[in-house]
Design a protein around this motif. Structure first.
Motif, PDB file in Angstrom:
ATOM      1  N   VAL A 175       0.838  -1.201   0.000  1.00  0.00           N
ATOM      2  CA  VAL A 175       0.000   0.000   0.000  1.00  0.00           C
ATOM      3  C   VAL A 175       0.871   1.248   0.000  1.00  0.00           C
ATOM      4  N   ALA A 176       1.908   1.246   0.831  1.00  0.00           N
ATOM      5  CA  ALA A 176       2.776   2.425   0.942  1.00  0.00           C
ATOM      6  C   ALA A 176       3.460   2.757  -0.374  1.00  0.00           C
ATOM      7  N   PHE A 177       3.769   1.729  -1.178  1.00  0.00           N
ATOM      8  CA  PHE A 177       4.433   1.952  -2.462  1.00  0.00           C
ATOM      9  C   PHE A 177       3.447   2.046  -3.625  1.00  0.00           C
ATOM     10  N   GLY A 178       2.165   2.195  -3.278  1.00  0.00           N
ATOM     11  CA  GLY A 178       1.159   2.405  -4.312  1.00  0.00           C
ATOM     12  C   GLY A 178       0.844   1.186  -5.149  1.00  0.00           C
ATOM     13  N   GLN A 179       1.049  -0.029  -4.601  1.00  0.00           N
ATOM     14  CA  GLN A 179       0.821  -1.250  -5.365  1.00  0.00           C
ATOM     15  C   GLN A 179      -0.532  -1.896  -5.075  1.00  0.00           C
ATOM     16  N   ALA A 180      -1.300  -1.347  -4.147  1.00  0.00           N
ATOM     17  CA  ALA A 180      -2.611  -1.898  -3.796  1.00  0.00           C
ATOM     18  C   ALA A 180      -3.680  -0.847  -4.009  1.00  0.00           C
ATOM     19  N   ALA A 181      -4.822  -1.278  -4.536  1.00  0.00           N
ATOM     20  CA  ALA A 181      -5.883  -0.333  -4.866  1.00  0.00           C
ATOM     21  C   ALA A 181      -6.730   0.039  -3.657  1.00  0.00           C
ATOM     22  N   TRP A 182      -6.732  -0.782  -2.619  1.00  0.00           N
ATOM     23  CA  TRP A 182      -7.595  -0.545  -1.449  1.00  0.00           C
ATOM     24  C   TRP A 182      -6.798  -0.907  -0.203  1.00  0.00           C
ATOM     25  N   PRO A 183      -6.650  -0.012   0.766  1.00  0.00           N
ATOM     26  CA  PRO A 183      -5.709  -0.250   1.864  1.00  0.00           C
ATOM     27  C   PRO A 183      -6.229  -1.106   3.011  1.00  0.00           C
ATOM     28  N   TRP A 184      -7.551  -1.263   3.156  1.00  0.00           N
ATOM     29  CA  TRP A 184      -8.083  -1.838   4.387  1.00  0.00           C
ATOM     30  C   TRP A 184      -7.691  -3.293   4.634  1.00  0.00           C
ATOM     31  N   PRO A 185      -7.647  -4.186   3.648  1.00  0.00           N
ATOM     32  CA  PRO A 185      -7.155  -5.537   3.943  1.00  0.00           C
ATOM     33  C   PRO A 185      -5.730  -5.536   4.488  1.00  0.00           C
TER      34      PRO A 185
END
Length: 219
Positions: A175-185
């Protein structure tokens, strides 16, 4: 009589490892309580069967690439996942690893395969959902095992607990590197990792810290 220092049980017979956790047994072997029955010869060797299935699936992936149903990165990811899975299963069969240790190690293999698929295909569903879900399931499973077996689980599986807690933060890095579309999982995975660490450090009264130091001393 033989004894398992990890499970604190006595074992009769000529076994070299504990049938529950796979740890080496100490003591003197005793006469086997069961009659010596010759092993039944199986039609196929398990290792050869796994290798054959892996080779067939790799050929299928190459055929799908040849007819244009998958792209080159997708074919590379499929073949890579199959090879990693094959090497893991061969290692497990060669060393006769116990069931629980196999499950603990297979989590790392699944996570490695998921990351391989993601970096080969850049499919957001892998980084957003599959990787965090693998971490969440592993953390919850270890939490349940810790609640059931307590000190015995820490003594035998401290290194797996450490690695599970560390890897629980991997989805947050994506998430921090912008590789995930949704952070909650990823957030759920990181929170569970912190909760498990807190339970280990507080609820076990320092036993986890002692076992962790032993692991680092051995290294």
């Amino acid at each position: 009589m033989l004894r398992c220092d990890s499970c604190h049980i006595d074992v009769e017979g000529q076994l070299r490892r504990c049938p529950l956790c796979g740890s080496p047994l100490s003591g003197t072997p005793s006469p086997d309580p069961f009659p010596d029955v010759p092993p039944v010869r199986q039609a196929f060797h398990v290792g050869g069967l796994v290798g054959t299935i892996t080779a067939v699936l790799c050929l299928v992936a190459l055929l799908l690439l040849a007819v244009g149903l998958v792209t080159i990165p997708e074919a590379v990811a499929i073949v890579g996942v199959l090879l990693v899975n094959y090497l893991f299963l061969r290692n497990i069969l060669a060393h006769a690893t116990s069931g629980l240790r196999m499950v603990e190690r297979y989590f790392f293999v699944l996570l490695a395969m998921a990351l391989l698929v993601y970096f080969a295909t850049r499919a957001p569903v892998v980084s957003t959902f599959i990787v965090p879900l693998l971490c969440i399931v592993a953390l919850l499973a270890n939490g349940v095992l810790l609640a059931i077996f307590r000190s015995r689980f820490i003594e035998g599986y401290a290194k797996y607990l450490i690695m599970d807690i560390v890897l629980g933060g991997v989805p947050l890095l994506l998430v921090a590197f912008g590789q995930a579309a949704w952070p909650w999982p990823a957030v759920v995975s990181a929170v569970l990792a912190l909760l498990l660490l807190a339970v280990l450090l507080v609820g076990t009264r320092g036993q986890f810290a002692r076992e962790s130091r032993k692991l680092f001393d051995r290294g």
